[in-house]
Design an enzyme around this catalytic site. Sequence first.
Site, PDB file in Angstrom:
ATOM      1  N   TYR A  44       0.829  -1.212   0.000  1.00 16.99           N
ATOM      2  CA  TYR A  44       0.000   0.000   0.000  1.00 16.99           C
ATOM      3  C   TYR A  44       0.863   1.261   0.000  1.00 16.99           C
ATOM      4  O   TYR A  44       0.342   2.371   0.134  1.00 16.99           O
ATOM      5  CB  TYR A  44      -0.936   0.000   1.213  1.00 16.99           C
ATOM      6  CG  TYR A  44      -1.641  -1.316   1.408  1.00 16.99           C
ATOM      7  CD1 TYR A  44      -2.492  -1.826   0.423  1.00 16.99           C
ATOM      8  CD2 TYR A  44      -1.429  -2.089   2.546  1.00 16.99           C
ATOM      9  CE1 TYR A  44      -3.116  -3.057   0.582  1.00 16.99           C
ATOM     10  CE2 TYR A  44      -2.052  -3.312   2.714  1.00 16.99           C
ATOM     11  CZ  TYR A  44      -2.890  -3.793   1.732  1.00 16.99           C
ATOM     12  OH  TYR A  44      -3.501  -5.015   1.890  1.00 16.99           O
ATOM     13  N   HIS A  71      -1.244  -1.236 -11.104  1.00 16.96           N
ATOM     14  CA  HIS A  71      -2.143  -0.083 -11.062  1.00 16.96           C
ATOM     15  C   HIS A  71      -1.726   0.889  -9.973  1.00 16.96           C
ATOM     16  O   HIS A  71      -0.986   0.549  -9.045  1.00 16.96           O
ATOM     17  CB  HIS A  71      -3.590  -0.533 -10.844  1.00 16.96           C
ATOM     18  CG  HIS A  71      -3.794  -1.274  -9.550  1.00 16.96           C
ATOM     19  ND1 HIS A  71      -3.786  -0.665  -8.318  1.00 16.96           N
ATOM     20  CD2 HIS A  71      -3.997  -2.593  -9.304  1.00 16.96           C
ATOM     21  CE1 HIS A  71      -3.985  -1.550  -7.373  1.00 16.96           C
ATOM     22  NE2 HIS A  71      -4.109  -2.737  -7.936  1.00 16.96           N
ATOM     23  N   THR A  77     -10.444  -2.718  -0.968  1.00 18.39           N
ATOM     24  CA  THR A  77     -11.382  -3.682  -1.540  1.00 18.39           C
ATOM     25  C   THR A  77     -12.541  -3.893  -0.573  1.00 18.39           C
ATOM     26  O   THR A  77     -12.523  -3.410   0.578  1.00 18.39           O
ATOM     27  CB  THR A  77     -10.699  -5.025  -1.796  1.00 18.39           C
ATOM     28  OG1 THR A  77     -10.288  -5.579  -0.529  1.00 18.39           O
ATOM     29  CG2 THR A  77      -9.472  -4.861  -2.694  1.00 18.39           C
ATOM     30  N   ARG A 155      -9.676  -0.111 -12.115  1.00 23.45           N
ATOM     31  CA  ARG A 155      -8.504   0.628 -11.653  1.00 23.45           C
ATOM     32  C   ARG A 155      -7.275   0.343 -12.515  1.00 23.45           C
ATOM     33  O   ARG A 155      -6.392   1.187 -12.638  1.00 23.45           O
ATOM     34  CB  ARG A 155      -8.211   0.326 -10.187  1.00 23.45           C
ATOM     35  CG  ARG A 155      -7.893  -1.123  -9.853  1.00 23.45           C
ATOM     36  CD  ARG A 155      -7.576  -1.258  -8.374  1.00 23.45           C
ATOM     37  NE  ARG A 155      -7.288  -2.621  -7.951  1.00 23.45           N
ATOM     38  CZ  ARG A 155      -8.174  -3.428  -7.391  1.00 23.45           C
ATOM     39  NH1 ARG A 155      -9.434  -3.026  -7.232  1.00 23.45           N
ATOM     40  NH2 ARG A 155      -7.828  -4.647  -6.994  1.00 23.45           N
ATOM     41  N   HIS A 345      -2.180  -6.263 -11.801  1.00 24.15           N
ATOM     42  CA  HIS A 345      -2.254  -6.226 -10.339  1.00 24.15           C
ATOM     43  C   HIS A 345      -0.921  -6.632  -9.723  1.00 24.15           C
ATOM     44  O   HIS A 345      -0.076  -7.246 -10.375  1.00 24.15           O
ATOM     45  CB  HIS A 345      -3.353  -7.177  -9.851  1.00 24.15           C
ATOM     46  CG  HIS A 345      -4.701  -6.905 -10.428  1.00 24.15           C
ATOM     47  ND1 HIS A 345      -5.574  -5.991  -9.888  1.00 24.15           N
ATOM     48  CD2 HIS A 345      -5.330  -7.427 -11.520  1.00 24.15           C
ATOM     49  CE1 HIS A 345      -6.698  -5.961 -10.609  1.00 24.15           C
ATOM     50  NE2 HIS A 345      -6.571  -6.824 -11.594  1.00 24.15           N
ATOM     51  N   ASP A 346      -0.765  -6.346  -8.433  1.00 22.67           N
ATOM     52  CA  ASP A 346       0.502  -6.657  -7.765  1.00 22.67           C
ATOM     53  C   ASP A 346       0.822  -8.151  -7.773  1.00 22.67           C
ATOM     54  O   ASP A 346       1.979  -8.552  -7.921  1.00 22.67           O
ATOM     55  CB  ASP A 346       0.514  -6.106  -6.336  1.00 22.67           C
ATOM     56  CG  ASP A 346      -0.679  -6.540  -5.505  1.00 22.67           C
ATOM     57  OD1 ASP A 346      -1.626  -7.123  -6.058  1.00 22.67           O
ATOM     58  OD2 ASP A 346      -0.683  -6.271  -4.283  1.00 22.67           O
TER      59      ASP A 346
END
Length: 454
Positions: A44, A71, A77, A155, A345-346
């Site tokens: 994060y 992203h 979420t 996103r 995504h990660d």
Amino acid sequence: MLRTFGAVWTALSSFLSLAPLPKFSPAHELAHDTFKLQQSWGVYSPYHAAEHYIPPPADCEISQVNILHRHGARLPTEHQTKDIHSGVKKLQSAEYYTDSRLDFLETFEYSLGENLLVPLGAIQSAESGKAAFQRYSSLITEDDIPFVRASGMSRVVETAKNWSAGFAAASDYTYTPKLSVIFDEAGLDPLQDDLCPNASGSHKEMSQWLAVYGPPITARLNSWAPGANLVDEDIHGLMMLCAFHTVASVPYEYNEGSPLPFSPFCSLFKPSEFEAFEYSSDLDKYYSTGYGARVGRVQGVGYVNELLARLTGSPVSDHTSTNSTLDSDPATFPLNHTIYADFTHDSIVVAAFATIGLFPTHKLSTTHPKAQRDWLASEIIPFSGRMVVEKLTCDRHDASDSYIRILVNEVLQPLAFCGAKKHGPWKGLCQFDAFLDSQEYARNDGNGDWEECF
């Protein structure tokens, strides 16, 4: 600074659908390094380059660039929102507060939405596009502009469009990349990680670590808020809220590199506690799609095989997560571009790291983290983090040869697995064929691991 782009803001605004920004009291003054704080939020953490970009050796020219891009900063979420709500409600139910750092909760209203990109995510994605143009503009012509793809979640799509807008603005709108492929995340998609039903999560490992670092924090906050009755699981949600609340509060006028306007939730925790929180992200990614998961890194095989196809100018050879219909069509998988940018995504970026062999890590302890470690989520996969694979043509010893080098968030990777030098101007460069040979795991469709997914 992105605000110098002028008209790009109009373009960026059209790409975003944001929930109303939260209203909260000014954050308490933090006694420690604010930049260090925002780099201790694991996955994060906002994007930050750990090093300055190192140009290739003087005898080398970049001939192709492949960018795999997470992203930008987002809202929580649905599942994360439930965890966050639990801790906030318990704190607000307290009979009274014994520490002034909780006083803001008397008027605090939680108003974050879910899942969507926030302005900081748009800013940093556009800055990434700007940097890509400035660095690789010599590769661009009117007939050869970046080929852009994105996994289908909003996103991710918005991040791709923001990156393209930043690229276009930096070129004074001479070159405007288009988002050419948006994958349906319900189908085959090498840019998302939901195609392996037997994949194990990281809940067990994260819970074991929470049982180590959580209890002292839980006890302290319960002493500050009598009657709140927080449990350890609430602590992780409240520490996430520090990060999410902060990134959601950043206005469009923010200048990248400036300190963030920290949420008051951040001042409830010590620097050492955020370091422990960061380790939760390390464990999460390591044991979900990293080296610690039985079928983790195989989820990066599809993307890596597409990467190899582009580097060699050959059709994709893959039987894992790729979409053969799209990859066999030159309109949706061309092999004649010099810059490719894929947005995801990660978890997929982490899987690609493990597939390729980056950040090799034997094991992460769930109780005793090593202070010095290569697997550090805030460094390798923050919001808007990226891996860049450069193909080089180099003149050496009266001959021309091709090389590969890889940068992760500007850090040149050592690539010891394919014989790269550790020092000197040729540091981190792998001879092209040696790199291809090192990717046997991907070229063999994961050596049977893909079948273990089902």
